[in-house]
Design a protein around this motif. Structure first.
Motif, short mmCIF file in Angstrom:
data_model
loop_
_atom_site.label_atom_id
_atom_site.label_comp_id
_atom_site.label_asym_id
_atom_site.label_seq_id
_atom_site.Cartn_x
_atom_site.Cartn_y
_atom_site.Cartn_z
N ALA A 41 0.70 -1.13 -0.03
CA ALA A 41 -0.07 0.11 -0.10
C ALA A 41 0.83 1.34 -0.20
CB ALA A 41 -0.86 -0.16 1.39
N VAL A 42 0.65 1.99 -0.88
CA VAL A 42 1.47 3.30 -1.06
C VAL A 42 0.74 4.16 0.09
CG1 VAL A 42 1.87 5.31 -2.35
CG2 VAL A 42 1.79 2.93 -3.32
N PRO A 43 1.52 4.92 0.92
CA PRO A 43 1.04 5.61 2.08
C PRO A 43 0.01 6.79 1.26
CG PRO A 43 3.08 5.26 2.47
CD PRO A 43 2.88 4.66 0.92
N GLY A 44 -1.29 6.91 2.01
CA GLY A 44 -1.96 7.91 1.70
C GLY A 44 -2.90 7.63 0.25
N GLU A 45 -2.70 6.50 -0.28
CA GLU A 45 -3.36 6.12 -1.58
C GLU A 45 -4.68 5.47 -1.10
OE1 GLU A 45 -4.25 5.44 -5.73
OE2 GLU A 45 -2.89 6.84 -4.63
N LYS B 229 -5.67 -2.34 -6.14
CA LYS B 229 -4.27 -2.76 -5.58
C LYS B 229 -3.23 -1.56 -5.27
CE LYS B 229 -3.97 -7.45 -6.61
NZ LYS B 229 -3.07 -8.45 -7.56
N TRP B 230 -2.63 -1.64 -4.31
CA TRP B 230 -1.66 -0.33 -3.89
C TRP B 230 -2.30 0.58 -3.04
CZ3 TRP B 230 3.20 -1.66 -3.75
CH2 TRP B 230 3.78 -2.68 -4.83
N SER B 231 -3.51 0.37 -2.75
CA SER B 231 -4.34 1.33 -1.94
C SER B 231 -4.43 0.92 -0.36
CB SER B 231 -5.64 1.77 -2.47
OG SER B 231 -6.48 0.50 -2.14
N GLU B 232 -4.11 1.79 0.29
CA GLU B 232 -4.29 1.57 1.73
C GLU B 232 -5.84 0.72 2.14
OE1 GLU B 232 -3.61 4.16 4.83
OE2 GLU B 232 -2.21 5.47 3.97
N THR B 233 -6.63 0.88 1.15
CA THR B 233 -8.11 0.30 1.38
C THR B 233 -7.96 -1.12 1.06
OG1 THR B 233 -9.13 2.23 0.52
CG2 THR B 233 -10.51 0.52 0.65
N TYR B 234 -7.17 -1.51 0.04
CA TYR B 234 -6.98 -2.79 -0.38
C TYR B 234 -6.28 -3.63 0.51
CZ TYR B 234 -5.98 -6.92 -3.51
OH TYR B 234 -6.07 -8.16 -3.82
N GLN B 235 -5.16 -2.93 0.97
CA GLN B 235 -4.09 -3.71 1.94
C GLN B 235 -5.12 -3.92 3.34
OE1 GLN B 235 -1.55 -1.36 3.94
NE2 GLN B 235 0.10 -2.76 3.85
N ALA B 236 -5.93 -2.92 3.72
CA ALA B 236 -6.63 -3.24 5.02
C ALA B 236 -7.62 -4.43 4.80
CB ALA B 236 -7.18 -1.97 5.52
N PRO C 166 7.00 0.82 -6.09
CA PRO C 166 6.72 2.38 -5.68
C PRO C 166 7.75 2.85 -4.65
CG PRO C 166 4.78 1.13 -6.01
CD PRO C 166 6.08 0.18 -6.03
N ARG C 167 8.34 4.18 -5.00
CA ARG C 167 9.12 4.48 -3.80
C ARG C 167 10.39 4.00 -3.49
NH1 ARG C 167 7.03 5.97 1.13
NH2 ARG C 167 6.53 3.94 1.66
N SER C 168 10.85 2.79 -4.38
CA SER C 168 11.79 2.03 -4.11
C SER C 168 11.85 1.16 -2.75
CB SER C 168 13.25 2.74 -4.20
OG SER C 168 13.23 3.46 -5.44
N ARG C 169 10.69 1.02 -2.35
CA ARG C 169 10.46 0.25 -1.19
C ARG C 169 9.62 -0.89 -1.15
NH1 ARG C 169 12.54 3.28 2.96
NH2 ARG C 169 12.99 5.39 2.52
N ASN C 170 9.64 -1.78 -0.31
CA ASN C 170 8.85 -2.79 -0.13
C ASN C 170 7.45 -2.38 0.90
OD1 ASN C 170 7.14 -5.05 0.96
ND2 ASN C 170 8.73 -6.49 0.81
N ASN C 171 6.42 -1.97 0.08
CA ASN C 171 5.44 -1.13 0.86
C ASN C 171 4.42 -2.10 1.45
OD1 ASN C 171 5.94 1.92 -0.35
ND2 ASN C 171 6.32 0.36 -1.88
N LYS C 172 4.70 -3.18 1.82
CA LYS C 172 3.74 -4.00 2.56
C LYS C 172 3.56 -3.50 3.91
CE LYS C 172 4.13 -7.77 -0.89
NZ LYS C 172 5.42 -7.42 -1.52
N GLY C 173 4.46 -2.70 4.66
CA GLY C 173 4.14 -2.43 5.76
C GLY C 173 2.82 -1.76 6.50
N ILE C 174 2.45 -2.43 7.68
CA ILE C 174 1.38 -1.86 8.18
C ILE C 174 1.48 -0.36 8.82
CG2 ILE C 174 0.22 -4.00 8.54
CD1 ILE C 174 0.96 -3.77 11.23
N VAL C 175 2.61 0.12 8.85
CA VAL C 175 3.18 1.50 9.17
C VAL C 175 4.14 1.89 8.08
CG1 VAL C 175 2.62 1.12 11.53
CG2 VAL C 175 5.15 1.00 10.73
N THR C 176 4.31 3.17 7.84
CA THR C 176 5.17 3.49 6.94
C THR C 176 6.69 3.45 7.37
OG1 THR C 176 5.38 5.96 7.90
CG2 THR C 176 3.56 5.29 6.26
N GLU C 177 7.50 4.11 6.56
CA GLU C 177 8.94 3.64 6.96
C GLU C 177 9.33 4.59 8.51
OE1 GLU C 177 9.09 6.46 3.28
OE2 GLU C 177 8.05 4.79 4.33
N TYR C 178 8.64 5.65 8.43
CA TYR C 178 8.58 6.57 9.61
C TYR C 178 7.37 6.12 10.56
CZ TYR C 178 12.24 9.75 7.36
OH TYR C 178 13.10 10.13 6.92
N ARG C 179 7.15 4.91 10.67
CA ARG C 179 6.03 4.44 11.67
C ARG C 179 4.87 5.04 11.61
NH1 ARG C 179 10.96 2.37 10.58
NH2 ARG C 179 11.88 1.00 12.17
#
Length: 569
Positions: free
Chosen positions: A483-487, A494-501, A539-552
């Protein structure tokens, strides 16, 4: 400080945190040019230790050897132990121009013994190399960022001629009583035999005896302690016992009247782990695992996370209602494990054998075994660690890979038979049968139904696993979505916070309903920097599967997990 408590009170010690001279060596000319004897200080930068050099913008993409230098002082002449708690990935250490020690493997500590140093200033020079190939551990295509440099603490400890080299405890529980066997190793650097007094304490119980050790030799002895009315380590009441081995004696005849002392300190918690059918048992009672996978990664700190970040991570994980952390895919910092001990969090710790197959297993085998031994010896006293994981997503359908797993199982059983053993496997998700599962106490299963593939679902997948293997507990060790943060989208794309949740909610509800599933660990805790070779595919050169962002910062999936696990909003 590399632990949350002091590991010695007798030794004069220096933690070499702070600025070191630093120079990259892209042409690998430093050894031939003699950097270890004549460091190029005029061309050097200054860099903090501990740190990942990629955390600095000017070295963000650097891969290859680099050199470090600093000095330290000794008030008195004598011998010292120089311990590096983490250098990624390969290191050679020089003291006063001479090689002191070397090490391969970025996630476990190593120590060099320097004898009979003069009082005054001494020079440390370190060559570190973060180059990875297809046969290094981990190899060059891993799915996380291969940080480089001296990213954990460096400690110098002055030791007497007769000192404590190691302390290893094993125990058996019988009701409220514990029998503890403490194996203590002494080193004698002097030419004459010694017979110091050894005292070992666990909580309030103490045993003391004289121990003989020949000159220029080592001696291992075992003492036994009986402890009544043991308070067991549990998730709700994580009771810890202080452990100390203390050595005292008289110096040799040429130093008549002088005495020496040395000590090592640690902590343990008394608990039993076992399996029963599809259940994982803690102190004889089934425990349902609910947790996350956690990489050591932070945008500002790289892999060198300070205590404040470690504490924050654990607090966020606990507030989600989690009781388990899988250390993906390597031994985490021992101070973070201390925090898990103190807070009553269960841990699966893993060695970095990641997606190894028959073409590379032979080249990886030796370092994998070495890392396993070093991990167990470093972390054997942490009660939070209930399982050792021997690999992640290796080609376990191949006989050579499964045979290598069998050897790892034999090694870990010889070192520590008090914990469960597993591997994390995606073989069944790939349509194969996992040969390594026969060597496991419980089955860790990785799959990404609904993310990478839509031609199946978790319910059918778990049915197949339950039918294919002996009755053992199943832990879903990886699942999730990016999930791309804020999407956020109304369509839940897919890639939205909605889909991930939504995917997370469906999976967790299913896992908790199935009797055959002993628990799960979400992939993953926070967004992490990915392998540079994969930068264009994420996206963002990151593994974006975190339930929090890189800055938590929490994503929608985090709050979904809070609600599902009755966590704290």
């Amino acid at each position: 400080m590399h632990r949350t408590f002091e590991t010695t009170t007798e030794r004069r010690r220096q933690t070499l945190d702070g600025p070191w001279e630093f120079v990259t060596d892209p042409d690998d000319e430093g050894r031939e040019a003699g950097y270890h004897e004549d460091f190029p200080s005029e061309a050097a930068d200054r860099i903090a230790v501990p740190s990942s050099w990629e955390a600095r913008t000017e070295h963000a993409d650097y891969v290859g050897p680099a050199w470090y230098r600093r000095t330290f002082g000794l008030r008195d002449a004598g011998s010292v132990l120089v311990t590096f708690h983490g250098v990624a990935r390969e290191a050679t250490v020089y003291l006063d121009g001479e090689e002191l020690t070397s090490h391969v493997g970025g996630y476990t500590p190593f120590t060099g013994l320097a004898r009979d140093l003069d009082a005054g200033e001494h020079e440390l020079v370190v060559r570190a190399d973060n180059t990875h190939t297809e046969t290094t551990v981990p190899h060059d295509d891993v799915d996380w960022f291969p940080h480089g440099g001296i990213y954990r603490e460096v400690v110098v400890e002055a030791v007497p001629d007769v000192f404590l080299r190691d302390l290893a405890l094993e125990y058996e529980l019988s009701g409220d009583a514990a029998t503890v066997d403490a194996e203590v190793t002494l080193n004698n650097l002097g030419p004459r035999p010694a017979e110091p007094e050894l005292a070992v304490s666990v909580g309030e119980a103490t045993v003391a005896e004289s121990v003989g050790v020949d000159g220029m030799d080592a001696q291992t002895t075992t003492v036994t302690l009986e402890i009544d009315d043991v308070d067991r380590w549990t998730l709700d009441d994580p009771t810890l016992y202080d452990v100390e081995a203390e050595l005292r004696g008289a110096q040799s005849e040429d130093r008549e009247g002088e005495t020496f002392a040395d000590d090592l300190r640690d902590r343990i918690g008394f608990r039993e782990v076992a399996v029963d059918g599809r259940d994982i048992l803690l102190n004889g009672e089934p425990v349902s695992l609910a947790g996350v996978n956690r990489h050591e990664d932070h945008p500002d700190w790289g892999a060198a996370q300070p205590l404040r970040i470690q504490q924050q991570d654990l607090d966020i994980i606990q507030r989600a209602g989690c009781n388990t952390i899988r250390c993906s895919h390597y031994p985490n910092h021992p101070r973070f494990l201390d925090l898990c001990d103190e807070e009553g969090i269960l841990v699966i710790e893993e060695i970095p054998l990641w997606q190894v197959d028959e073409s590379t297993v032979t080249g990886c085998e030796q370092v994998g075994q070495q890392t396993l031994v070093e991990m167990v010896e470093r972390d054997r006293h942490h009660p939070s660690i209930f399982a050792w994981s021997l690999s992640n997503e290796c080609a376990n359908e191949q006989r050579t890979v499964a045979d290598a797993t069998s050897q790892l199982r034999e090694i870990v059983d010889g070192l520590d038979d008090s914990r469960l053993v597993t591997v994390a496997s995606n073989a069944d998700w790939e349509g194969e049968t996992d040969r390594a599962f026969q060597y496991c106490d419980f089955l860790c299963v990785n799959a990404y139904w609904g993310w990478y593939r839509d031609d199946g679902d978790w319910s059918e997948h778990l049915d197949r696993i339950e039918d294919s293997y002996d009755e053992k507990p199943i832990v879903v060790s990886e699942f999730g979505a990016g999930a791309v943060p804020g999407e956020r989208t109304h369509a839940g794309r897919k890639w939205s916070e909605t889909y991930q949740a939504e995917l997370l909610a469906d999976c967790v509800e299913l896992f908790r309903e199935r009797d055959g599933v002993a628990g799960f660990t979400v992939w993953q805790f926070c967004d992490t920097l990915g392998n540079p070779d994969h930068a264009m595919t994420r996206p963002r050169s990151r593994n974006n599967k975190g339930i929090v962002t890189e800055y938590r910062r929490p994503k929608d999936a985090y709050w979904t997990l809070v609600d599902l696990l009755d966590g704290r909003r």
